[in-house]
Design a protein around this motif. Sequence first.
Motif, PDB file in Angstrom:
ATOM      1  N   ALA A 137      -5.646   1.279   0.461  1.00 15.83           N
ATOM      2  CA  ALA A 137      -5.406   2.046  -0.762  1.00 15.83           C
ATOM      3  C   ALA A 137      -6.705   2.677  -1.263  1.00 15.83           C
ATOM      4  O   ALA A 137      -6.739   3.858  -1.631  1.00 15.83           O
ATOM      5  N   LYS A 138      -7.778   1.896  -1.259  1.00 13.44           N
ATOM      6  CA  LYS A 138      -9.061   2.427  -1.708  1.00 13.44           C
ATOM      7  C   LYS A 138      -9.542   3.558  -0.801  1.00 13.44           C
ATOM      8  O   LYS A 138      -9.987   4.614  -1.279  1.00 13.44           O
ATOM      9  N   TRP A 139      -9.445   3.358   0.514  1.00 19.42           N
ATOM     10  CA  TRP A 139      -9.939   4.365   1.462  1.00 19.42           C
ATOM     11  C   TRP A 139      -9.172   5.675   1.315  1.00 19.42           C
ATOM     12  O   TRP A 139      -9.764   6.759   1.337  1.00 19.42           O
ATOM     13  N   LEU A 140      -7.844   5.589   1.174  1.00 18.16           N
ATOM     14  CA  LEU A 140      -7.051   6.801   1.004  1.00 18.16           C
ATOM     15  C   LEU A 140      -7.414   7.521  -0.289  1.00 18.16           C
ATOM     16  O   LEU A 140      -7.531   8.756  -0.324  1.00 18.16           O
ATOM     17  N   VAL A 145      -5.497  -8.017   2.219  1.00 18.25           N
ATOM     18  CA  VAL A 145      -6.841  -7.444   2.112  1.00 18.25           C
ATOM     19  C   VAL A 145      -6.895  -6.087   2.810  1.00 18.25           C
ATOM     20  O   VAL A 145      -7.473  -5.129   2.294  1.00 18.25           O
ATOM     21  N   VAL A 146      -6.281  -5.993   3.985  1.00 21.59           N
ATOM     22  CA  VAL A 146      -6.230  -4.719   4.705  1.00 21.59           C
ATOM     23  C   VAL A 146      -5.508  -3.668   3.859  1.00 21.59           C
ATOM     24  O   VAL A 146      -5.962  -2.520   3.742  1.00 21.59           O
ATOM     25  N   ALA A 147      -4.392  -4.059   3.250  1.00 22.46           N
ATOM     26  CA  ALA A 147      -3.628  -3.113   2.425  1.00 22.46           C
ATOM     27  C   ALA A 147      -4.441  -2.644   1.227  1.00 22.46           C
ATOM     28  O   ALA A 147      -4.420  -1.459   0.856  1.00 22.46           O
ATOM     29  N   TYR A 177       3.446  10.751  -5.817  1.00 24.57           N
ATOM     30  CA  TYR A 177       2.726   9.973  -4.817  1.00 24.57           C
ATOM     31  C   TYR A 177       2.476  10.746  -3.520  1.00 24.57           C
ATOM     32  O   TYR A 177       3.382  11.354  -2.962  1.00 24.57           O
ATOM     33  N   GLN A 178       1.233  10.667  -3.034  1.00 24.04           N
ATOM     34  CA  GLN A 178       0.887  11.219  -1.737  1.00 24.04           C
ATOM     35  C   GLN A 178       1.014  10.174  -0.627  1.00 24.04           C
ATOM     36  O   GLN A 178       1.132  10.511   0.542  1.00 24.04           O
ATOM     37  N   ALA A 179       0.952   8.902  -0.998  1.00 27.82           N
ATOM     38  CA  ALA A 179       1.032   7.816  -0.006  1.00 27.82           C
ATOM     39  C   ALA A 179       1.617   6.578  -0.663  1.00 27.82           C
ATOM     40  O   ALA A 179       1.521   6.397  -1.881  1.00 27.82           O
ATOM     41  N   ILE A 235      -1.374   7.213  -5.506  1.00 33.91           N
ATOM     42  CA  ILE A 235      -0.970   6.313  -4.425  1.00 33.91           C
ATOM     43  C   ILE A 235      -0.170   5.183  -5.044  1.00 33.91           C
ATOM     44  O   ILE A 235      -0.601   4.573  -6.034  1.00 33.91           O
ATOM     45  N   LEU A 236       0.998   4.911  -4.473  1.00 34.32           N
ATOM     46  CA  LEU A 236       1.828   3.798  -4.938  1.00 34.32           C
ATOM     47  C   LEU A 236       1.557   2.583  -4.062  1.00 34.32           C
ATOM     48  O   LEU A 236       1.676   2.650  -2.836  1.00 34.32           O
ATOM     49  N   PHE A 237       1.171   1.488  -4.701  1.00 34.18           N
ATOM     50  CA  PHE A 237       0.975   0.213  -3.989  1.00 34.18           C
ATOM     51  C   PHE A 237       2.050  -0.734  -4.512  1.00 34.18           C
ATOM     52  O   PHE A 237       2.035  -1.124  -5.674  1.00 34.18           O
ATOM     53  N   THR A 238       3.004  -1.083  -3.652  1.00 36.52           N
ATOM     54  CA  THR A 238       4.108  -1.917  -4.110  1.00 36.52           C
ATOM     55  C   THR A 238       4.245  -3.153  -3.246  1.00 36.52           C
ATOM     56  O   THR A 238       3.818  -3.180  -2.086  1.00 36.52           O
ATOM     57  N   THR A 239       4.845  -4.182  -3.826  1.00 34.03           N
ATOM     58  CA  THR A 239       5.035  -5.444  -3.127  1.00 34.03           C
ATOM     59  C   THR A 239       6.314  -6.096  -3.619  1.00 34.03           C
ATOM     60  O   THR A 239       7.059  -5.507  -4.404  1.00 34.03           O
TER      61      THR A 239
END
Length: 504
Positions: free
Chosen positions: A283-286, A277-279, A456-458, A298-302
């Motif tokens: 992502a949304k905040w950035l 949830v924090v992650a 990607y910036q983050a 923004i790349l969100f990977t798992t």
Amino acid sequence: MSLQHSIRLAISNDFLNAYNELPRKIRNKVSELINRFRLGPTRSGLNYESIRDGREKRLKSVRVDRDYRAIILKPESGNVYLLLWVDKHDDAYQWAKRKICRVNEVSGALQIIDVEQVEETTEKLSQRKNQQQTGRFDFVENEDLMRLGVPEILLPALRQVVTDEDVEELLPHLPREASDAVLMLASGYELAEIFQQLDKTQKRQKVDPEDLETALKNEDTLSRFMVVTDDSELEEMLAAPLEKWRVFLHPSQRKLVERDWNGPVRVLGGAGTGKTVVAIHRAKWLAQNRFNNPNDRILFTTFTRNLAVDIQANLKTICSPELMGRISVINLDSWVTRFLKEEGIETRIVYGSDTDEFWSRAYSLAPSELGLPISFYREEWREVVQNEQCKTLRDYLSARRLGRGTRLSRKQRQQIWMVFEEYRNLLREGGLREPDDAMRDAVEILRAKGRECLPYQAVIVDEAQDMSKAAFCLLRAIAGDAKPNDLFIVGDAHQRVFTGNALL
């Protein structure tokens, strides 16, 4: 409607998680109970009942309906009330019988402890320990352990810890802040470094264990309690549909999400502590506040494909279509496969039993005089070659083999390497790669071309405890040189405890 001015109400994460599992009809009744409580916690209609044979006399049961009960800490004096648990009648009483609520007299944090689990674990560790053995944490004073968050009642258990297995046994019974600290101690961090990293360098003033009001201001307390100061926020949270609950951000988590970090940051926590949830909110905040140009990505990977699908769905519940268009959610192996394909390298990543045939063929080159089974080669490949990122014979000759047991001479390593080289060649001839090899190939391409080829910036990483050194090297290459807000990594502190630290 507002909480009485002189009354302080705090709601634990455990209560909120239990509330979320209730049938909708019961959740509505719990909300009604909280509203009655906010009108006045000493009103006769609440009917506090003591917990028979309970360890904590301040814990009381309050009726939700005929079948459900809420568990509340009702102070003997003072104005702080704690809403701790809600469940079916018998289950609620069983939960409450085992628990105590204490203020850590050194750290100042309010901690809920399962006494029965603590006693069982202490006894188990005590029976396992040879009294001649040196305890794993004998070099740390009790006061320092409590300053790191270890409850006093758990100190005897900590003194019985000798092995990695003992550490794993103990971690689930510690408060989050203590489990993070013990994990670092077990992994070889210096005590001063742990104090620094966990922001516990300042010794606290004398702590009054009866002062719940002050304990509710403690940062570690706020990681597991929501102090009700805004009635509208509480009402909105309790009324939220299930899909919103899955991504509800506890106020204590906002300090992790809504701030500028100077470089990479790693968030550790046990199962159920809301790391994903924090992650998601990070992502949304950035995307909203830092990287909000139309071309920013923004790349969100798992680690797994299924988790990536869940994260994508949960992000959609809190992000606009415009934001979602700038957040790419994909598991890391799929990202690597796609990236290599874009670079003209067609490959498929293989796992486990998919490699059996290739191992059998490579094993045919194994020198018979060594007398080593194929299982040795496969373990050596996984634990040494891949973990130490060996690409050449020279790499393997200098690689550390800690914990492998079988001693190997330089000549034997040269003979064994022929099998590894053949195995890797067979995979590549078939257009196949193991995950770590594919990731290293991607890193080499990025280093040659420069990461400017990526948008990607983050980078946000979930389930990092399951990722290898090669994965972390790739993540660093994707994010580029360290800069503010570049890497945000969350993972379970209770898994892969004793593997080597990857450089970020």
